[in-house]
Design an enzyme around this catalytic site. Structure first.
Site, PDB file in Angstrom:
ATOM      1  N   THR A  23     102.320  14.242  69.897  1.00 24.95           N
ATOM      2  CA  THR A  23     102.611  15.640  70.189  1.00 24.95           C
ATOM      3  C   THR A  23     104.094  15.859  70.411  1.00 24.95           C
ATOM      4  O   THR A  23     104.738  15.097  71.136  1.00 24.95           O
ATOM      5  CB  THR A  23     101.816  16.098  71.422  1.00 24.95           C
ATOM      6  OG1 THR A  23     100.435  16.036  71.113  1.00 24.95           O
ATOM      7  CG2 THR A  23     102.179  17.518  71.819  1.00 24.95           C
ATOM      8  N   ASN A  76      91.001  11.100  72.903  1.00 24.19           N
ATOM      9  CA  ASN A  76      91.926  11.407  73.997  1.00 24.19           C
ATOM     10  C   ASN A  76      91.568  12.632  74.831  1.00 24.19           C
ATOM     11  O   ASN A  76      92.441  13.300  75.382  1.00 24.19           O
ATOM     12  CB  ASN A  76      93.352  11.542  73.463  1.00 24.19           C
ATOM     13  CG  ASN A  76      93.884  10.241  72.896  1.00 24.19           C
ATOM     14  OD1 ASN A  76      93.149   9.261  72.781  1.00 24.19           O
ATOM     15  ND2 ASN A  76      95.144  10.209  72.537  1.00 24.19           N
TER      16      ASN A  76
END
Length: 355
Positions: A25, A178
């Site tokens: 990210t 996740n």
């Protein structure tokens, strides 16, 4: 014996090597409507020597956003902006898949428009906080998705996949890991449903299978991968029956003929079981905590543990990582204090701050 620097046929796409850039990210979608910028194109093009790049998580719909400045693939302006990224990567000879990530209950209403709140399989609040434009905020109790809304979310994933192909991506990866929405459906503690989307193992794996099926129908199974992280507790996830859930999920996904299974490893024994059960390409993000995945992981290709190995933090610090791995180094050291706020915990989708 396979070698990490051999080319590889990924469902008809030729990869230059077996080294994968894992999704990380970025939180840098500063363009209009949460779209990537020229910096994004530069960042991925710099790393185009990877056999395969998997992008940062990209939300398939507005309510799927869980962090500040993360990009989407649900609007025309986002598609146009991503096309500049894929063109830049392809100009350097690279292959790039978009990771479709719906954050589910991980997020905050201040990040969403029109009074929306985060959603989840059940109205179970996650422990912890999330970064917003007003600083760190406690996670909130999410809205439980109705049956109709679940089906609409599956359709959102398929539409985003079509947008990804329109934007020039070579394929997409479903983020089923996740602690985000797909993983939330698989879990014990977030999915407390008693309908067809929960309860039994078949119920809990259904959402992941439906999403994969819809995307494969939209863009082709050969352009569809999925990422899983069995028993990963990140984002307040509990999975007490991972040894039962994941073999069942892999068995349900196998007939679809997906491009690959990308596993975030927790337990090597389960890795071997899933590898043996999976009929197609297997990508492993090996368990190396507390260190980032290093050159030793290439041996996992040589001994047949996996077909390809994915690297996260080391790719951040070394844009030309395949060349450095081939030469035996030297390697720049990832700056976890800057990139991950000092706590990376071995996961590869934290915000990364270095260009």
């Amino acid at each position: 014996m396979a070698d990490a620097f051999d080319s590889y046929d990924l469902a008809g796409i030729k990869l230059a090597n077996r080294i994968v850039m894992a999704p990380m990210t970025r939180s840098r979608a500063y363009g209009a409507g949460n779209s990537p910028t020229e910096l994004t194109a530069t960042y991925y093009a710099q790393r185009a020597s990877a056999g395969l790049i998997v992008t940062e998580g990209v939300q398939p719909c507005v309510v799927g956003q869980g962090y500040t400045n993360t990009p989407g693939l649900h609007s025309a302006e986002q598609v146009e902006a991503w096309r500049k990224v894929t063109d830049a990567v392809h100009a350097e000879g690279g292959v790039i898949f978009a990771q479709l990530m719906h954050s589910g209950r991980i997020g905050h209403p201040s990040l969403l428009p029109d009074g929306l709140i985060p959603v989840a399989p059940s109205s179970v609040k996650a422990a912890g906080q999330v970064h917003t434009h007003d600083g760190m905020q406690d996670l909130v109790e999410p809205k439980e998705l109705t049956d109709e809304e679940i089906r609409a979310t599956v359709a959102d994933f398929a539409a985003a996949a079509r947008n990804a192909i329109a934007a020039g991506f070579d394929g997409v990866e479903i983020h089923g890991a996740n602690g985000y929405l797909v993983h939330q459906f698989l879990s014990d503690n977030v999915n407390r449903r008693t309908d067809a989307w929960g309860g039994s193992v078949d119920g809990r794996i259904r959402f992941a299978v439906e999403v994969a099926t819809a995307i494969a129908a939209a863009i082709g199974a050969e352009r569809t991968g999925i990422r899983l992280s069995p028993a990963n507790p990140y984002n307040d996830i509990t999975e007490t029956s991972a040894e039962e859930v994941y073999p069942a999920l892999v068995a349900a996904l196998a007939p679809l003929g997906l491009a690959y299974l990308h596993l975030v490893e927790g337990d090597r024994e389960l890795t071997r079981k899933l590898r043996a059960a999976w009929p197609g390409t297997f990508i492993l993000n090996p368990a190396t905590h507390p260190q980032p995945t290093g050159p030793d992981a290439l041996a996992l290709i040589e001994d047949g543990t996996t077909d390809l190995v994915s690297y996260g933090a080391l790719f951040l610090a070394n844009p030309d990582l395949p060349a450095r791995l081939a030469a035996g180094g030297p390697f720049n050291t990832p700056d976890f204090a800057a990139a991950f706020g000092g706590d990376h915990r071995g996961y590869t989708d934290y915000p990364t701050l270095a260009a």
